[in-house]
Design a protein around this motif. Structure first.
Motif, PDB file in Angstrom:
ATOM      1  N   ASN A 274       0.908  -1.340   0.024  1.00 33.30           N
ATOM      2  CA  ASN A 274      -0.035   0.043   0.122  1.00 33.30           C
ATOM      3  C   ASN A 274       0.841   1.184   0.110  1.00 33.30           C
ATOM      4  O   ASN A 274       0.931   2.063   0.974  1.00 33.30           O
ATOM      5  N   ALA A 275       1.353   1.424  -1.185  1.00 30.84           N
ATOM      6  CA  ALA A 275       2.628   2.495  -1.127  1.00 30.84           C
ATOM      7  C   ALA A 275       2.265   3.786  -1.204  1.00 30.84           C
ATOM      8  O   ALA A 275       1.565   4.377  -1.917  1.00 30.84           O
ATOM      9  N   ALA A 295       5.635   5.255 -11.252  1.00 31.15           N
ATOM     10  CA  ALA A 295       5.246   4.432  -9.874  1.00 31.15           C
ATOM     11  C   ALA A 295       3.989   4.054 -10.159  1.00 31.15           C
ATOM     12  O   ALA A 295       3.511   3.127  -9.209  1.00 31.15           O
ATOM     13  N   LYS A 296       3.188   4.758 -10.634  1.00 33.93           N
ATOM     14  CA  LYS A 296       1.834   4.458 -10.620  1.00 33.93           C
ATOM     15  C   LYS A 296       1.236   3.618 -11.702  1.00 33.93           C
ATOM     16  O   LYS A 296       0.462   2.584 -11.444  1.00 33.93           O
ATOM     17  N   THR A 303       1.214  -3.635  -9.802  1.00 35.16           N
ATOM     18  CA  THR A 303       2.632  -4.151  -9.034  1.00 35.16           C
ATOM     19  C   THR A 303       2.249  -3.839  -7.554  1.00 35.16           C
ATOM     20  O   THR A 303       1.622  -3.018  -7.443  1.00 35.16           O
ATOM     21  N   CYS A 304       3.056  -4.829  -6.944  1.00 33.57           N
ATOM     22  CA  CYS A 304       2.990  -4.772  -5.344  1.00 33.57           C
ATOM     23  C   CYS A 304       3.562  -3.529  -4.922  1.00 33.57           C
ATOM     24  O   CYS A 304       3.299  -3.071  -3.575  1.00 33.57           O
ATOM     25  N   VAL A 305       4.505  -2.795  -5.606  1.00 35.41           N
ATOM     26  CA  VAL A 305       5.064  -1.609  -5.287  1.00 35.41           C
ATOM     27  C   VAL A 305       4.622  -0.261  -5.842  1.00 35.41           C
ATOM     28  O   VAL A 305       5.289   0.961  -5.762  1.00 35.41           O
ATOM     29  N   CYS A 306       3.609  -0.466  -6.721  1.00 31.29           N
ATOM     30  CA  CYS A 306       2.902   0.605  -7.402  1.00 31.29           C
ATOM     31  C   CYS A 306       2.302   1.643  -6.268  1.00 31.29           C
ATOM     32  O   CYS A 306       1.768   1.216  -5.332  1.00 31.29           O
ATOM     33  N   GLY A 455      11.061   6.941  -8.498  1.00 28.32           N
ATOM     34  CA  GLY A 455       9.841   6.313  -8.536  1.00 28.32           C
ATOM     35  C   GLY A 455      10.215   4.772  -8.903  1.00 28.32           C
ATOM     36  O   GLY A 455       9.052   3.987  -8.673  1.00 28.32           O
ATOM     37  N   LEU A 456      11.114   4.403  -9.334  1.00 27.65           N
ATOM     38  CA  LEU A 456      11.504   2.848  -9.805  1.00 27.65           C
ATOM     39  C   LEU A 456      12.793   2.446  -8.977  1.00 27.65           C
ATOM     40  O   LEU A 456      13.913   2.809  -9.220  1.00 27.65           O
ATOM     41  N   ILE A 457      12.515   1.437  -8.040  1.00 29.74           N
ATOM     42  CA  ILE A 457      13.364   1.139  -7.092  1.00 29.74           C
ATOM     43  C   ILE A 457      13.747  -0.282  -7.338  1.00 29.74           C
ATOM     44  O   ILE A 457      14.666  -0.726  -6.477  1.00 29.74           O
TER      45      ILE A 457
END
Ligand SMILES: NC(=O)C1=CN([C@@H]2O[C@H](COP(=O)(O)OP(=O)(O)OC[C@H]3O[C@@H](n4cnc5c(N)ncnc54)[C@H](O)[C@@H]3O)[C@@H](O)[C@H]2O)C=CC1
Ligand SMILES: O=C(O)[C@H](O)CS(=O)(=O)O
Length: 495
Positions: A274-275, A295-296, A303-306, A455-457
């Motif tokens: 729940n980023a 990132a969205k 994606t789980c990191v969105c 935003g991209l990790i």
């Protein structure tokens, strides 16, 4: 050579090497087919791409058990190889993945829906884990520790756990499996992998290439089938499975973790997220907007990191929303194979309907839709909501779709408190150019991973994983092997 059935006309016309398409389980170096089959469909149009043999019909689990037996039989010899021998075989596999990148990406887009450019990126991402751990396998070091007693010497060695079982989701059908198999086999373990029935072709293609790379039979086994519960029950409860690794929802992770307790397996869980994406007034707003779009909307937000919640400081809220909407408007929403597509179809109509329900519920609770229309297909274009509050369902539940839910805040502490107000703790992001604030906020966020002005990790060199109900264990980085090894303490009495 695999007994890959000849792909049907859709697949063979789009692939330069149709033998990458397998339609049964890969067990002990053999391709297994069975009477009962399940359909793999294209999320864009529902077309049946191929029928794949089931590894179980729910009652007969003998094929799953034979995969575990094959892994158990192969593991001692695989562990006896030097890390350099395993490196050579893994790098052959890595090279074949990149050599066949275009076909593997086309296969992924057909079964999962993501834009071809993202599928190509995922093949490179999955291959990067194979290369990373082929190398890390050569750096499994032990310790010698001074003993309190002069007649003793303490040594620590690390050994493979044995047989690893892995279950993976549909949103990254290559890299989620690669990032489990790679550390497992680099450490000298053998694997039974089970991809979701929604996207099995990418995983089976990995097995086709592992076979071609000369990875010995039994080291990598892939079982496929639509009865996820039956397969999962065997993989989590079988006494010959020593380690279980899962990527997927928290709800299912809880079920599987409970099932693993019956044999006290070593467990790794990469679960839901729940980023928060926090933008402070002292941020570079244009950079924050660029990072926010990436990132969205990657993988249509699946994606789980969105980003699940945007938290924007009041004084820059309107500027951020206007610029974000302008960028979202430019995104091309179409089939994943179409030139220039930025957002493909969601995985299935149920997922798209769930998104629409979440938006309508949020609007009823006071959220304002400032951009986007709800459609009745799973080709859902971006939706931007403002006036969201943290107690809304859309802020507390994982959206897993192309919907941006935006809230505002008035102080740094309020931003941290809002960000941490969730049962999840996977990824968080924030933008600020104030160095003291960066240190404070990075320390205050209760997450496993934090993007700072980024935003991209995700990358193989970093420890990917979460805290709280996002799971435990780390995938990637120099820490990633530990989840696939046992530490042994040797106490020598040398008189
Ligand atoms: N933390 C992470 O790295 C990731 C987390 N996820 C999370 O997973 C969810 C979306 O992916 P889904 O595939 O829908 O998740 P899911 O949890 O429904 O399914 C994941 C896998 O588990 C299998 N499965 C489902 N129920 C099972 C059962 N009772 N026994 C055994 N296997 C079972 C599915 O067939 C699939 O292979 C989201 O919540 C997302 O955040 C997804 C990918 C990565
Ligand atoms: O399944 C996921 O969402 C992935 O873990 C995200 S990433 O590693 O591709 O960023």
């Amino acid at each position: 050579m695999s007994e890959a059935t000849s792909a049907n006309s859709i697949l063979s016309s789009l692939l330069s090497d149709p033998t990458l398409v397998a339609s049964g389980s890969y067990i002990d170096g053999q391709w297994q087919t069975s009477e009962s089959r399940f359909k793999v469909t294209n999320p864009l149009n529902g077309d049946v791409l191929i029928e794949v043999s089931e590894s179980t019909n729910g009652e007969d689990i003998s094929l799953i058990e034979s995969a575990i037996a094959a892994a158990k039989k192969a593991q001692p010899d695989w562990a006896k190889k030097s890390s350099y021998e395993r490196y050579d075989l893994m790098m052959k596999w890595h090279d074949l993945m990149l050599e066949h990148k275009d076909d593997l990406a086309t296969l992924m887009t057909l079964e999962q829906g993501k834009p071809l450019k993202e599928s190509k990126g995922e093949i490179e991402y999955g291959a990067s884990y194979v290369k990373w751990f082929a190398e890390e396998g050569k750096r499994v070091y032990g310790d010698t520790i001074p003993s309190l007693a002069s007649h003793q010497q303490i040594k620590i060695i690390k050994q493979p756990v044995g047989v690893v079982a892995a279950i993976t989701p549909w949103n990254f059908p290559n890299s989620m499996l690669a990032r489990k198999i790679a550390p497992a086999i680099a450490a000298g373990n053998t694997v039974v992998g089970r991809p979701t029935e929604l996207t099995p072709l990418s995983a089976l293609a990995l097995a086709v290439l592992a076979e071609r790379a000369g990875i010995p039979k039994g080291v990598i086994n892939i079982v496929v089938g639509s009865d996820s519960k039956a397969i999962g029950k065997v993989l989590t409860e079988h006494p010959d499975v020593d380690k279980f690794s899962f990527t997927g929802s928290t709800k299912v992770g809880q079920i599987l973790m409970k099932q693993c307790a019956s044999t006290i397996k070593k467990v790794s869980l990469e679960l839901g997220g729940n980023a928060p994406f926090i933008v402070f007034a002292d941020a570079d707003i244009d950079a924050a907007v660029d990072g926010a779009i990436k990132a969205k909307f990657r993988n249509a937000g699946q994606t789980c990191v969105c980003v699940n919640r945007f938290l924007i400081e009041e004084s820059v809220h309107d500027e951020f929303v206007d610029k974000f909407v302008e960028k979202a408007r430019q995104l091309k929403v179409a089939g994943g194979l179409e030139e220039g597509t930025d957002i493909g179809p969601m995985i299935h109509n149920e997922a798209a309907n769930n998104i629409r329900d979440m938006v309508r519920t949020a609007e009823k609770a006071g959220a304002k839709r400032v951009f986007g229309e709800l459609v009745e297909t799973n080709l859902q274009a971006p939706i931007v909501l403002t006036n969201v509050s943290n107690d809304m369902e859309i802020a507390q539940n994982e959206i897993f779709g192309p919907v941006a839910a935006i809230q505002s805040f008035s102080s740094e502490q309020q931003a941290i408190d809002l960000a941490n107000d969730t049962e999840y703790g996977l990824a968080a992001y924030f933008y600020s150019l104030n160095i003291n604030r960066v240190e404070r906020v990075a320390a205050g966020l209760k997450y496993g991973m934090v993007g700072i002005n980024e935003g991209l990790i995700s990358n193989a060199a970093a420890p990917f994983g979460g805290v709280k109900q996002s799971g435990f264990g780390r995938e990637g980085s120099k820490y990633g092997l530990d989840d696939y090894m046992n530490m042994k303490y040797l106490c020598y009495n040398h008189g």
